[in-house]
Design a protein around this motif. Structure first.
Motif, mmCIF file in Angstrom:
data_model
loop_
_atom_site.group_PDB
_atom_site.id
_atom_site.type_symbol
_atom_site.label_atom_id
_atom_site.label_comp_id
_atom_site.label_asym_id
_atom_site.label_seq_id
_atom_site.Cartn_x
_atom_site.Cartn_y
_atom_site.Cartn_z
ATOM 1 N N ALA A 30 0.855 -1.119 -0.018
ATOM 2 C CA ALA A 30 -0.260 -0.101 0.017
ATOM 3 C C ALA A 30 0.893 1.286 0.000
ATOM 4 O O ALA A 30 1.939 1.349 0.560
ATOM 5 N N VAL A 31 0.397 2.218 -0.771
ATOM 6 C CA VAL A 31 1.031 3.617 -0.914
ATOM 7 C C VAL A 31 0.123 4.600 -0.078
ATOM 8 O O VAL A 31 -1.200 4.823 -0.535
ATOM 9 N N SER A 32 0.387 5.408 1.102
ATOM 10 C CA SER A 32 -0.007 6.550 1.613
ATOM 11 C C SER A 32 0.171 7.859 0.974
ATOM 12 O O SER A 32 1.279 7.982 1.034
ATOM 13 N N ARG A 33 -0.876 8.507 0.418
ATOM 14 C CA ARG A 33 -0.520 9.793 -0.066
ATOM 15 C C ARG A 33 -0.887 10.818 1.128
ATOM 16 O O ARG A 33 -2.005 10.780 1.550
ATOM 17 N N PRO A 34 -0.093 11.752 1.287
ATOM 18 C CA PRO A 34 -0.481 12.800 2.259
ATOM 19 C C PRO A 34 -1.462 13.790 1.834
ATOM 20 O O PRO A 34 -1.647 13.982 0.633
ATOM 21 N N PHE A 35 -2.181 14.325 2.943
ATOM 22 C CA PHE A 35 -2.947 15.439 2.777
ATOM 23 C C PHE A 35 -2.606 16.665 3.762
ATOM 24 O O PHE A 35 -2.159 16.058 5.036
ATOM 25 N N ALA A 36 -2.844 17.993 3.405
ATOM 26 C CA ALA A 36 -2.193 18.627 4.487
ATOM 27 C C ALA A 36 -3.286 18.996 5.446
ATOM 28 O O ALA A 36 -4.327 19.030 5.237
ATOM 29 N N LEU A 37 -2.863 19.001 6.741
ATOM 30 C CA LEU A 37 -3.599 19.217 7.925
ATOM 31 C C LEU A 37 -3.457 20.727 8.498
ATOM 32 O O LEU A 37 -4.203 21.213 9.080
ATOM 33 N N GLY A 38 -2.198 21.540 8.266
ATOM 34 C CA GLY A 38 -1.960 22.832 8.777
ATOM 35 C C GLY A 38 -0.615 23.122 8.542
ATOM 36 O O GLY A 38 0.145 22.565 7.687
ATOM 37 N N ARG A 39 -0.338 24.121 9.429
ATOM 38 C CA ARG A 39 1.201 24.606 9.226
ATOM 39 C C ARG A 39 1.458 25.270 10.438
ATOM 40 O O ARG A 39 0.773 26.030 11.279
ATOM 41 N N TYR A 40 2.885 25.058 11.075
ATOM 42 C CA TYR A 40 3.465 25.704 12.218
ATOM 43 C C TYR A 40 3.955 27.154 11.931
ATOM 44 O O TYR A 40 4.779 26.770 10.989
ATOM 45 N N ALA A 41 3.950 28.068 12.293
ATOM 46 C CA ALA A 41 4.561 29.210 11.880
ATOM 47 C C ALA A 41 5.810 29.412 12.560
ATOM 48 O O ALA A 41 5.992 30.386 13.567
ATOM 49 N N PHE A 42 6.881 28.551 12.310
ATOM 50 C CA PHE A 42 8.148 28.603 12.805
ATOM 51 C C PHE A 42 8.918 29.953 12.924
ATOM 52 O O PHE A 42 9.586 30.418 13.906
ATOM 53 N N GLU A 43 8.500 30.696 11.749
ATOM 54 C CA GLU A 43 9.191 31.994 11.529
ATOM 55 C C GLU A 43 8.845 33.024 12.694
ATOM 56 O O GLU A 43 9.515 33.899 12.860
ATOM 57 N N ASP A 44 7.562 32.787 13.432
ATOM 58 C CA ASP A 44 7.091 33.714 14.374
ATOM 59 C C ASP A 44 7.869 33.401 15.870
ATOM 60 O O ASP A 44 7.982 34.436 16.510
ATOM 61 N N THR A 45 8.518 32.648 15.673
ATOM 62 C CA THR A 45 9.376 32.168 17.085
ATOM 63 C C THR A 45 10.765 33.102 17.225
ATOM 64 O O THR A 45 11.244 33.364 18.127
ATOM 65 N N ASP A 46 11.061 33.843 16.020
ATOM 66 C CA ASP A 46 12.333 34.794 16.279
ATOM 67 C C ASP A 46 11.894 36.040 16.540
ATOM 68 O O ASP A 46 12.675 37.019 16.366
ATOM 69 N N LYS A 47 10.739 36.366 16.871
ATOM 70 C CA LYS A 47 9.948 37.681 17.223
ATOM 71 C C LYS A 47 10.567 38.178 18.496
ATOM 72 O O LYS A 47 10.596 37.313 19.437
#
Length: 111
Positions: free
Chosen positions: A94-111
């Motif tokens: 079997a091959v599992s195809r991913p789907f997007a769940l969301g995103r972490y804003a890692f760039e905001d940790t530099d503020k």
């Protein structure tokens, strides 16, 4: 008598050259660099989670994977509580195809 001197000089030159070749790595070792960037900087959440499709059409068991470079969160459906995709009625892997769940804003940790 002349041949012996020439032979000894040539053997001495060869011996000095061999010593120079053998001592070179100790005198000036070649620089070594480690590869610090992995090909795929992914974090795979342990265990199997109940994943909800972003459009709200349903749920499926699967693995959560975070791309540490971009912060994107992907869901890889497994179909069962097994940690890998398995479909018992199909004899092919079997091959599992991913789907997007969301995103972490890692760039905001530099503020």
């Amino acid at each position: 008598m002349r041949k012996d001197v020439l032979t000894n000089v040539l053997l001495a030159v060869i011996a000095i050259a061999l010593v120079a070749i053998a001592a070179r790595p100790y005198v000036s070792p070649p620089p070594v660099a480690a590869d610090s960037s992995p090909a795929h900087a992914l974090y795979i959440e342990p265990g199997v989670q109940n994943l909800r499709y972003p459009d709200g059409t349903g749920q499926v068991y699967g693995k959560v994977v975070v791309d540490l470079r971009t912060g994107k969160i992907w869901g890889f459906p497994t179909g069962t509580v097994d940690p890998y995709p398995s479909y018992p009625l199909d004899s092919k892997p079997a091959v599992s195809r991913p789907f997007a769940l969301g995103r972490y804003a890692f760039e905001d940790t530099d503020k």
